[in-house]
Every structure is written in structure tokens, then in C-alpha cells.
Motif scaffolding. Structure first.
Motif: not given
Length: 191
Positions: A148-165
Motif C-alpha cells: 500500500k505504501s507503493h500505491g497498490f490497492t487491496e484488489e491489486d494485492i489480490w491480483d499479484i497473489a492470484a497471478i503468483s498462485a
């Protein structure tokens, strides 16, 4: 004359024998790229799984959002390298070079994204993607705060995790099937 190497250790169906929707999708990809990426041929061995795989792939990789398409590919390349997935590093490295319009970026991200010519924001994104790939059980609120300190939202964080998974699954299937990268990928986006 050398014998062509198999694209998979499992049977690969003939295009003519595939269900219409799968054959049409493959032909559309071939028309756009000029060749058929081997992942389509290998996964066509199991039509229901092919459909589910590509539906989820497209939902993650083609959607609009705060993550650029190049950043999504960075996640794939960095995490696929950790999983020693030759197919995904080579194929998605090509896509990353094209989407980032940078012939060097994919090699940098694959070898050591921490030294790559990317932003601090992108490094934080990849740090989190790698954490999800290697120790998801340790993800904590501090990881969310950093993103979040880099401007990512909760939805962005979900996307990063989902792509990785998702690509963890893809990497494992590619390795088990001995999926070979198409030779075309190696030179794409290099200038």
C-alpha cells in the motif's frame, strides 16, 4: 536430419480432433502470433481443464486494472524462474519484452529482479509475488502495508497473489508434462 523434439511427454491431439471451441481458440492465437504456443497444444489433451485454465488465465492476465500487462508478465517471469519452469520463463519473457517494449527486461527479471532496471514499486510487487510463491503461509499485514505504501490497492494485492498462485500451478504442469518452449519465443521482442 534431426528428429523434432516432442512438445510434451503426454499425447498431443491433432488440431482436427479437438473440440470446436478449443480448435477455434488455437487458430485465433496462431493467426495473431504466427505460430501455436505449445501450451495450447499440450493442455488440449484435457479439454475441460484447457477451458478452465485459460478462463482463469484470461481473467487474471487480460483484465484492466492498476497493474499493467507488463507488470503482470513480470510476476510470471520472476515466480516461474523460482519454480524452474523453462516454458513459462521463455514464453512469458517474450511477452514481457513485447509488453514492456524493452529487449532486456525479461532476462533481468528472470535472473534477479532485485537488480533489474525496474521501479521500486515493481520490486515491491515482485517481493510479494515471490513471498506468495515460496512462503504464502507467512504473508502478513506488514506485507500489505508495504504494498500500500507503493500505491497498490487491496484488489491489486489480490491480483499479484492470484497471478503468483496460478502460475505456480502452470509451472508445475509445464514441468511434469515436459512442455517445450516454442523456438519462436526466444527471439521475440529483442529488437
Amino acid at each position: 536430419m534431426t528428429q523434432a523434439l516432442a512438445v510434451s511427454r503426454f499425447p498431443v491431439p491433432d488440431l482436427a480432433d479437438m473440440p470446436d471451441d478449443i480448435r477455434n481458440r488455437i487458430l485465433a492465437v496462431q493467426e495473431k502470433s504466427g505460430f501455436i504456443p505449445n501450451v495450447f497444444l499440450v493442455l488440449a489433451h484435457r479439454p475441460e481443464e484447457f477451458r478452465a485454465f485459460f478462463a482463469y488465465h484470461d481473467a487474471l492476465m487480460e483484465k484492466p486494472g492498476n497493474l499493467t500487462k507488463a507488470e503482470r508478465e513480470m510476476i510470471v517471469v520472476a515466480t516461474s524462474n523460482l519454480n524452474q519452469c523453462q516454458y513459462c520463463v521463455v514464453a512469458h519473457g517474450a511477452i514481457l519484452r513485447i509488453r514492456a517494449k524493452d529487449p532486456l527486461i525479461a532476462d533481468q527479471v528472470a535472473v534477479n529482479y532485485r537488480k533489474a532496471d525496474i521501479t521500486d514499486r515493481q520490486k515491491a510487487m515482485l517481493d510479494f509475488a515471490v513471498r506468495v510463491s515460496t512462503e504464502a503461509q507467512k504473508v502478513s499485514e506488514s506485507d500489505f502495508a508495504t504494498l500500500k505504501s507503493h500505491g497498490f490497492t487491496e484488489e491489486d494485492i489480490w491480483d499479484i497473489a492470484a497471478i503468483s498462485a496460478f502460475f505456480g500451478l502452470s509451472n508445475r504442469l509445464a514441468n511434469v508434462t515436459s512442455m517445450r518452449p516454442n523456438s519462436e519465443f526466444y527471439s521475440m521482442g529483442r529488437g
